[in-house]
Each structure stands twice: as structure tokens, then as C-alpha cells.
Design an enzyme around this catalytic site. Structure first.
Site, PDB file in Angstrom:
ATOM      1  N   GLU A  81       2.814  15.467  17.728  1.00 28.07           N
ATOM      2  CA  GLU A  81       2.553  14.241  16.985  1.00 28.07           C
ATOM      3  C   GLU A  81       1.887  13.192  17.880  1.00 28.07           C
ATOM      4  O   GLU A  81       1.033  12.418  17.426  1.00 28.07           O
ATOM      5  CB  GLU A  81       3.855  13.688  16.407  1.00 28.07           C
ATOM      6  N   TRP A  99      -1.561  14.079  17.812  1.00 27.39           N
ATOM      7  CA  TRP A  99      -2.236  13.666  16.570  1.00 27.39           C
ATOM      8  C   TRP A  99      -2.792  12.248  16.703  1.00 27.39           C
ATOM      9  O   TRP A  99      -3.851  11.934  16.162  1.00 27.39           O
ATOM     10  CB  TRP A  99      -1.254  13.753  15.400  1.00 27.39           C
ATOM     11  N   TRP A 134     -12.995   8.635  -9.676  1.00 25.99           N
ATOM     12  CA  TRP A 134     -11.662   8.046  -9.662  1.00 25.99           C
ATOM     13  C   TRP A 134     -11.445   7.206 -10.910  1.00 25.99           C
ATOM     14  O   TRP A 134     -12.394   6.683 -11.500  1.00 25.99           O
ATOM     15  CB  TRP A 134     -11.491   7.164  -8.427  1.00 25.99           C
ATOM     16  N   ASN A 146       7.712   9.521   7.303  1.00 31.73           N
ATOM     17  CA  ASN A 146       6.456  10.259   7.300  1.00 31.73           C
ATOM     18  C   ASN A 146       6.331  11.225   6.132  1.00 31.73           C
ATOM     19  O   ASN A 146       5.280  11.317   5.494  1.00 31.73           O
ATOM     20  CB  ASN A 146       6.289  11.023   8.618  1.00 31.73           C
ATOM     21  N   TRP A 198      -8.363   6.968  -2.790  1.00 28.81           N
ATOM     22  CA  TRP A 198      -7.518   6.910  -1.587  1.00 28.81           C
ATOM     23  C   TRP A 198      -7.729   5.633  -0.793  1.00 28.81           C
ATOM     24  O   TRP A 198      -6.820   5.153  -0.103  1.00 28.81           O
ATOM     25  CB  TRP A 198      -7.789   8.119  -0.686  1.00 28.81           C
ATOM     26  N   TRP A 246      -4.765   9.374   5.320  1.00 29.77           N
ATOM     27  CA  TRP A 246      -5.143   9.251   3.912  1.00 29.77           C
ATOM     28  C   TRP A 246      -6.213  10.269   3.532  1.00 29.77           C
ATOM     29  O   TRP A 246      -6.151  10.875   2.452  1.00 29.77           O
ATOM     30  CB  TRP A 246      -5.610   7.820   3.613  1.00 29.77           C
TER      31      TRP A 246
END
Length: 454
Positions: free
Chosen positions: A265, A268, A296, A334, A352, A375
Site C-alpha cells: 500500500e 501504491w 453519464w 478503504n 466519477w 476513482w
């Protein structure tokens, strides 16, 4: 005798393992400075929750500096102009800072370098993002090979201690009183939940790391359970640089068990910076052009659904619990972040980018790279992303990850329901809304939109 050196603080609000501060302290007198620059950041100026955190973090940093014989100078305005003016007033001949990779900070660094002698140091990531390259010298787009290449360079450097003393300049330049910046909410004061949850600053970060180190070996088993304290909750401290990722790595790496998952992580975080280095507009543009044609939802019905999502009134308990936790504490578990994001994008078919902007304003750990990458991963639009056609089922996910206790805390209307009913209430519950969309219908609508875009 050397003139003073300016240390330009941004998202690196610590004294330990702070290479810019250490280099400046070795030269002699230091003028630590934080510039509140909303002009350069423009539409990416910090959101309300981040500004609350910033106030308390700056206060803590000033206290730490004063204990070392120094202090923090606060100025407001464009960084290049403010730092140039400060250098002229103080006679400082150099500026030292940690490198940042957000597009507005990179622009600010170029502007400062045109006016002053600027030295940039690395220290906010495990490795400089631009230094993790493919065999042909390019930058990675996919996380897995990026993490493999980064892992080969680990462990990171051993974290350096804070300077014993920080020499003061002959004359301190003037600065703004922190209270004059108006970073804290007043009417209404909505930060009570954040005050109860967080202790911003370097000492708070270290305390959080020590707490997490005690159960880091169980990270893989516990991190997906919202009802447990299985995550590190270090994200806002890391975002504001109150602790270095190298310090986190070395404290956790020897914990055994599944501590390696947590190290991934940390990787990340580096990966997200690697992405925005390649795609500076990743927070507002699809990583894959093929999704630009996806239609959308818009109009009054979509606006009402978006409001229900923001308020935690969707009728999906796990989603509502997460959105209410976010509003109260500035943070969200998370696993629930993924569910809440997927619900907005696929169940409600809302762009988004609207969710990314809401998180930007309400998260205390609102990091441009991670927020955008996460996202776009949920939306399927990113360069490395989940497939759009993979639609998370929030009701079954809630039961799978044993979120009953989490829901009872944040959705008290459902607190009296048994575990067998709380994830998907089978009947109307007083004060709690019915689902704003049915799962199967939402899934079919999303897949139809995806097929049309393709």
C-alpha cells in the site's frame, strides 16, 4: 558566516527524516516557511477538511521548531513572489524544499527556481517516482510491474533523526498569525468528529504508527473489515508529510505475518505519483479515451441521487455508513471507499469526477494522485483499472466483510436490526430511506451505457 537558508514546507510538515531541513541546518541559520498558495493551486486549492488538518499540523510544526530554537514563518500568496520577497527581506541566499509531483507544485517549483537558488530533495516517497523505470527507460502505467521494480530497490533509506538544534537567523522576518488564515470552521463548527478522531502533527503520526505496528502482522486479514481497526489510519499523516514513508516501512517491515501487504500500500502511494507525473490532468480526464463517450446521467433526478449519496441517504446501509463516516471524521474505511465509489459510478451512473471532487473537499487525506487513481480504478477509466463491467454488489459485500457493527455506529436508525437484516433491511425502518435504486436495474442500466460507449 553564511547567510540564512529558507526551508519551504508544503506537504512535508515534520522535522525527522526531512532532507531539506537537514541540508539547510547543516549550512547554518534556517528560516522555515509555509506559504498558503491558493492562487497557484487554483481549482485544486485544499478542501475544507484538509484545511482543518493543515491548521493543526502547522501549529504542531511551529511548536516542534520552537523546541529546537526556531519557529515557523507563515505567509500567504503565490509561492514564487512570497519566497522572493522573503529572501530579499532576510538576505537568505538559498531555498531548500522536498520535491512534489502534483502539477501545480511542479509549476510552482519552476517559478521559484527562476527567481531563487532552489534545491529540491526527495523524501515524500519510497523512491523518486520518475526513477522507477521500465527496461526501455519509460515509466510504468500498470501497478504490478511498477511495484515489482520498486520492490527491487527496497528497503528505503534509514530515516534520519531531527536536527538537535536549528540555528535562528539574526532577525526573524514577519509572518501571518495562523488564526488569520481562517482555516477552521466556525458557523457551524462541523469539525467535532475530526477533533475526536485525529491528532494532526508529527507526534500524532508517530503515535498512530506505533499503534498500527502492534497489529500490522494481521493487516491482510483485518484491513477489509470496517467494524475493526484493521487499517493503519496513517493516510492523512503521510499525505501531510508528518511522517515519512521510509519511517513507516522500517517500523512495520519486521512485523511478520501479512505486513508485506501494507508495504504494498505504501508502494501504491508511489505508483499514484508515477501516474500523475505522466498524466498531470488525471484528476479530470479519463485515462482511457474510449470512455469519453460514456453517457453519464444528468438533470434533476441525477442531482437528487447525488445529494442522497453525499448525505448517506441511499438506502444501502454500507454505502450510507461510509458517507456519514466521511462527513463526521474526514475519513472513510478503504473497503467502504471502493463500495461508495462504485455505487456512485455504476449504480447511479454519475460521472466519477463528481465523486472525486466531493472526496477532495471532505477527506483529510485528500491526495491528488491517490484520489484520482483510486476513482479512475473504480470507474474503469484509468490506465490500470477495474473493468467497468465488474459491478460491486454493496449488500453482499457488506455481509461478506461483517460490517454490521460499522453500520450500527454510523446509521443508528438500523442499530436494532439483527445481523441477518442490517445489511439489507427487509422492511421499512422508521427514519431510514428505501433504496433509491434497485440493484439489478442499476446493473443493467450501467452495462447498457458501457455497451453503448464501446
Amino acid at each position: 558566516m553564511k547567510t540564512a537558508t529558507i526551508v519551504w514546507f508544503r506537504r512535508d510538515l515534520r522535522l525527522a527524516d526531512q532532507p531539506a531541513l537537514s541540508a539547510a541546518a547543516e549550512r547554518g541559520a534556517v528560516i522555515p516557511v509555509y506559504v498558503l498558495d491558493d492562487e497557484t493551486a487554483a481549482h485544486r486549492r485544499m478542501g475544507a477538511a484538509s484545511r482543518w488538518w493543515l491548521h493543526h499540523s502547522l501549529k504542531a510544526l511551529d511548536g516542534s521548531l520552537r523546541a529546537k530554537g526556531s519557529r515557523l514563518i507563515l505567509r500567504r500568496g503565490r509561492c514564487d513572489r512570497v519566497l522572493a520577497d522573503l529572501a530579499e527581506q532576510s538576505g537568505a541566499d538559498e531555498v531548500h524544499a522536498l520535491a512534489h509531483y502534483e502539477p501545480w507544485w511542479r509549476n510552482a517549483e519552476k517559478a521559484v527556481a527562476r527567481r531563487l537558488d532552489l534545491t529540491l530533495h526527495e523524501g515524500n516517497y519510497l523512491a523518486p517516482p520518475a526513477s522507477v523505470t521500465t527496461g526501455s527507460g519509460g515509466l510504468y502505467r500498470i501497478y504490478t510491474p511498477f511495484w515489482r521494480a520498486l520492490s527491487e530497490r527496497m528497503p528505503p533509506h534509514r530515516p534520519a533523526p531531527a536536527p538537535e538544534r536549528i540555528a535562528a537567523p539574526e532577525h526573524w522576518p514577519d509572518g501571518d498569525p495562523l488564526v488569520d488564515w481562517g482555516l477552521l470552521p466556525t458557523k457551524p463548527d462541523w469539525a467535532g468528529g475530526m477533533r475526536a478522531e485525529w491528532t494532526p502533527g508529527e507526534a500524532g503520526a508517530q503515535e498512530r504508527l506505533e499503534d498500527f505496528a502492534d497489529h500490522a502482522a494481521r493487516y491482510e486479514q483485518e484491513r477489509n473489515l470496517p467494524s475493526m481497526e484493521g487499517t493503519s489510519r496513517l493516510s492523512p499523516h503521510l499525505h501531510f508529510g508528518e511522517i515519512s514513508p521510509a519511517a513507516c516501512w522500517h517500523r512495520v517491515a519486521g512485523a511478520g505475518g501479512s505486513a508485506g501487504t501494507f508495504l504494498g500500500e505504501l508502494g501504491w502511494r508511489d505508483y499514484a505519483q508515477n501516474v500523475i507525473l505522466q498524466f498531470p490532468e488525471y484528476g479530470s480526464r479519463n485515462g482511457r479515451d474510449g470512455y469519453d463517450g460514456l453517457r453519464w446521467r444528468g438533470g434533476p433526478d441525477a442531482d437528487a441521487d447525488f445529494a442522497a449519496w453525499r448525505q448517506g441517504r441511499t438506502g444501502y446501509p454500507i454505502v450510507d455508513a461510509g458517507m456519514r463516516e466521511l462527513w463526521a471524521t474526514g475519513w472513510m474505511h478503504n473497503r467502504v471507499r471502493m463500495l461508495a465509489a462504485s455505487f456512485l459510478i455504476k449504480h447511479l451512473l454519475i460521472d466519477w469526477r463528481k465523486g472525486e471532487q466531493w472526496f477532495w473537499d471532505t477527506l483529510v487525506d485528500a491526495d491528488y494522485g491517490q484520489n484520482a487513481v483510486n476513482w479512475q480504478w473504480s470507474a474503469g477509466t484509468g490506465v490500470d483499472a477495474n473493468l467497468f463491467s465488474r459491478i460491486m454488489a454493496p449488500l453482499s459485500q457488506s455481509a461478506k466483510f461483517d460490517a454490521a457493527g460499522y453500520i450500527r455506529r454510523w446509521v443508528p436508525e438500523l442499530a436494532d436490526l439483527p445481523d441477518s437484516e442490517i445489511h439489507d433491511p427487509p422492511h421499512p425502518v422508521k427514519g431510514y430511506p428505501r433504496p433509491i435504486v434497485e440493484h439489478r436495474a442499476a446493473r443493467e442500466r450501467a452495462l447498457a451505457a458501457y455497451a453503448a460507449a464501446r
